[in-house]
Design a protein around this motif. Sequence first.
Motif, mmCIF file in Angstrom:
data_model
loop_
_atom_site.group_PDB
_atom_site.id
_atom_site.type_symbol
_atom_site.label_atom_id
_atom_site.label_comp_id
_atom_site.label_asym_id
_atom_site.label_seq_id
_atom_site.Cartn_x
_atom_site.Cartn_y
_atom_site.Cartn_z
ATOM 1 N N THR A 347 0.844 -1.196 0.000
ATOM 2 C CA THR A 347 0.000 0.000 0.000
ATOM 3 C C THR A 347 0.877 1.244 0.000
ATOM 4 O O THR A 347 2.002 1.211 0.518
ATOM 5 C CB THR A 347 -0.897 0.049 1.242
ATOM 6 N N THR A 348 0.379 2.312 -0.604
ATOM 7 C CA THR A 348 1.100 3.593 -0.557
ATOM 8 C C THR A 348 0.528 4.382 0.608
ATOM 9 O O THR A 348 -0.648 4.752 0.599
ATOM 10 C CB THR A 348 0.919 4.371 -1.869
ATOM 11 N N ASP A 349 1.351 4.595 1.603
ATOM 12 C CA ASP A 349 0.889 5.273 2.814
ATOM 13 C C ASP A 349 2.046 6.037 3.427
ATOM 14 O O ASP A 349 3.119 6.143 2.826
ATOM 15 C CB ASP A 349 0.310 4.238 3.795
ATOM 16 N N GLN A 381 19.321 9.457 -10.311
ATOM 17 C CA GLN A 381 20.004 8.577 -11.265
ATOM 18 C C GLN A 381 19.300 7.234 -11.403
ATOM 19 O O GLN A 381 19.557 6.495 -12.337
ATOM 20 C CB GLN A 381 21.436 8.316 -10.786
ATOM 21 N N MET A 382 18.438 6.907 -10.421
ATOM 22 C CA MET A 382 17.840 5.571 -10.375
ATOM 23 C C MET A 382 16.376 5.638 -10.803
ATOM 24 O O MET A 382 15.574 6.324 -10.177
ATOM 25 C CB MET A 382 17.961 5.004 -8.964
ATOM 26 N N THR A 383 16.035 4.889 -11.845
ATOM 27 C CA THR A 383 14.648 4.914 -12.329
ATOM 28 C C THR A 383 13.695 4.311 -11.296
ATOM 29 O O THR A 383 12.528 4.684 -11.249
ATOM 30 C CB THR A 383 14.510 4.163 -13.666
ATOM 31 N N ARG A 384 14.197 3.420 -10.450
ATOM 32 C CA ARG A 384 13.312 2.846 -9.419
ATOM 33 C C ARG A 384 12.980 3.873 -8.333
ATOM 34 O O ARG A 384 11.949 3.779 -7.677
ATOM 35 C CB ARG A 384 13.934 1.580 -8.814
ATOM 36 N N VAL A 385 13.853 4.857 -8.157
ATOM 37 C CA VAL A 385 13.506 5.971 -7.262
ATOM 38 C C VAL A 385 12.346 6.758 -7.874
ATOM 39 O O VAL A 385 11.428 7.196 -7.171
ATOM 40 C CB VAL A 385 14.727 6.895 -7.019
ATOM 41 N N LEU A 386 12.382 6.926 -9.205
ATOM 42 C CA LEU A 386 11.286 7.626 -9.882
ATOM 43 C C LEU A 386 9.968 6.866 -9.709
ATOM 44 O O LEU A 386 8.902 7.473 -9.580
ATOM 45 C CB LEU A 386 11.596 7.822 -11.369
ATOM 46 N N GLU A 390 6.695 8.446 -8.099
ATOM 47 C CA GLU A 390 5.384 8.408 -8.763
ATOM 48 C C GLU A 390 4.292 7.983 -7.787
ATOM 49 O O GLU A 390 3.216 8.593 -7.738
ATOM 50 C CB GLU A 390 5.421 7.432 -9.955
ATOM 51 N N ASP A 391 4.575 6.911 -7.029
ATOM 52 C CA ASP A 391 3.601 6.455 -6.015
ATOM 53 C C ASP A 391 3.307 7.573 -5.025
ATOM 54 O O ASP A 391 2.159 7.810 -4.644
ATOM 55 C CB ASP A 391 4.140 5.232 -5.263
ATOM 56 N N TYR A 392 4.376 8.272 -4.622
ATOM 57 C CA TYR A 392 4.223 9.363 -3.657
ATOM 58 C C TYR A 392 3.349 10.483 -4.232
ATOM 59 O O TYR A 392 2.455 11.005 -3.554
ATOM 60 C CB TYR A 392 5.614 9.900 -3.280
ATOM 61 N N CYS A 393 3.602 10.867 -5.490
ATOM 62 C CA CYS A 393 2.841 11.951 -6.121
ATOM 63 C C CYS A 393 1.357 11.600 -6.228
ATOM 64 O O CYS A 393 0.484 12.455 -6.017
ATOM 65 C CB CYS A 393 3.399 12.276 -7.509
ATOM 66 N N TRP A 395 -0.217 9.556 -4.272
ATOM 67 C CA TRP A 395 -0.740 9.547 -2.895
ATOM 68 C C TRP A 395 -1.032 10.970 -2.400
ATOM 69 O O TRP A 395 -2.049 11.228 -1.774
ATOM 70 C CB TRP A 395 0.277 8.830 -1.982
ATOM 71 N N ARG A 396 -0.143 11.919 -2.738
ATOM 72 C CA ARG A 396 -0.299 13.308 -2.282
ATOM 73 C C ARG A 396 -1.072 14.180 -3.295
ATOM 74 O O ARG A 396 -1.215 15.383 -3.095
ATOM 75 C CB ARG A 396 1.073 13.943 -2.036
ATOM 76 N N ASN A 397 -1.524 13.566 -4.398
ATOM 77 C CA ASN A 397 -2.289 14.290 -5.427
ATOM 78 C C ASN A 397 -1.516 15.450 -6.070
ATOM 79 O O ASN A 397 -2.068 16.525 -6.282
ATOM 80 C CB ASN A 397 -3.618 14.811 -4.856
ATOM 81 N N TYR A 398 -0.234 15.222 -6.350
ATOM 82 C CA TYR A 398 0.550 16.217 -7.094
ATOM 83 C C TYR A 398 0.512 15.860 -8.585
ATOM 84 O O TYR A 398 0.792 14.716 -8.967
ATOM 85 C CB TYR A 398 2.014 16.223 -6.635
ATOM 86 N N GLY A 399 0.185 16.838 -9.435
ATOM 87 C CA GLY A 399 0.259 16.611 -10.879
ATOM 88 C C GLY A 399 1.724 16.495 -11.281
ATOM 89 O O GLY A 399 2.542 17.311 -10.860
#
Length: 565
Positions: A347-349, A381-386, A390-393, A395-399
């Motif tokens: 879950t994203t929390d 540098q890490m695509t997995r960080v991206l 993405e999950d974070y954005c 969750w926080r409703n950022y465009g």
Amino acid sequence: RFEYLLKQTEVFAHFIQPAAQKTPTSPLKMKPGRPRIKKDEKQNLLSLIVANERLLTDVKNGKLRDYQVRGLNWLISLYENGINGILADEMGLGKTLQTISLLGYMKHYRNIPGPHMVLVPKSTLYNWMNEFKRWVPSLRAVCLIGDRDERTAFVRDTLLPGEWDVCVTSYEMVIIERAVFKKFNWRYLVIDEAHRIKNEKSKLSEIVREFKTTNRLLLTGTPLQNNLHELWALLNFLLPDVFNSSEIYNLQLTNLLMLQVLRPFLLRRIKADVEKSLLPKKEIKMYIGLSKMQREWYTKILMKDIDILNSAGKMDKMRLLNVLMQLRKCCNHPYLFDGAEPGPPYTTDLHLVVNSGKMAVLDKLLPKLKEQGSRVLIFSQMTRVLDILEDYCMWRNYGYCRLDGQTPHEERQISINAFNEPNSSKFLFMLSTRAGGLGINLATADVVIIYDSDWNPQVDLQAMDRAHRIGQKKQVRVFRFITENTVEERIVERAEMKLRLDSIVIQQGRLVDPNTSKLGKDEMLSIIRHGATHVFASKESEITDEDIDAILERGEKKVGPDPGK
């Protein structure tokens, strides 16, 4: 051999100098009635003068700056004297525009429409095509990209019939379609991000040397940090008859002699000197603690290779590099390791934020930036960080928009346009550092967050310059995330030292000793050991409840002079 070369550069300099003193032949500087022009050429010339006047005065579409006009005249003087060169203006000063103006001059003033080839990174293909349409729409620019069927149809229906002036394509396409490109007699071959051919034995370098070309132009915003042999490779590509042996570059050349060799072929201006309307960027280092989970994983990685820390095991370079990479992943987010994220179900929390020091600070920083009306670029540098971001954005409703090395060609431009359009709903643009650092214009953002720093400081500078470029109306703020008492501190220190060395070297006209930029085993071990004792000392989280203003203030106090200046 070297004396011979110096004599040659004196000859070239002699040609260029008088050319600048003669009545300028550029249409931008022409006096009425000179030189005489045939009737059928008048309309073409008039259209170019009108186009250039528009470039100089039309504020809506941007304008050709004085230094860009000087750059264009320098390029024209090279052409008139039969010399190839390197346009090495700092990133963001309009090398694209100056190049397009040169090709427009060739068509409308010299009556040489082409064929020209512009060779660029895949990420900037659409940008180049848009710039051609915007600045000199009369130049018929075509773009070769796509799968095998699309390329075959393009070659058959467009390229071979020849109803075009400029072919824009990527490094990969040139390698695949070399047989087709070898059929043409190219007028200008322009290579963007020209450091890609600094190794003369690379496949790309060998292939472009096979093409039949009248003139060659290299574009690179990366300052000359190459060793002598890499420099020779670029000069050999430009002037193979003069620079036909690399043996002389095994000599240790003095500063002044090196400068004399380079001067006729290279033009470099930096933003601080020529672009007075652009406010200097402000960098703030944000020193961040490890979360409890990060400390556990960091300790686990070090304990797994404890023999290395104690100098008991075999110091294999690949093993050291692997340990370094694992520690860097841990500094970014522990969820980059399998088994770290709680679940299933996943879950994203809030746990996404509290388990990473950097995410905890980001979660405090972004609301403040949004409140101030800023828009943000985040580089990692890490695509997995991206993926995590993405999950974070969501969750926080950022465009947001996203661009990395795997982003399809069409989607890149759609994302860039969506972010740059007026009143865009996109607050964040996340990019992988190397895929997002080439020629991409995101000047609608005024904040850059470097989530993790690159070994090569030039890569991070290029990333910052996606926002800090012509068209930027605000002051650009750069927030660099650094995890305290970890390998990241030493990586940033090393990059800054390299940047300071590079800037001193460039100012004095020397080139960096290649041995200073290599990462040795002992240095890697020293970086891995840095902070190990501190991490072992406790298992508690170092994330504080401190207000974001206090974190920023602490970062500003620790920041030293900008090493990039």
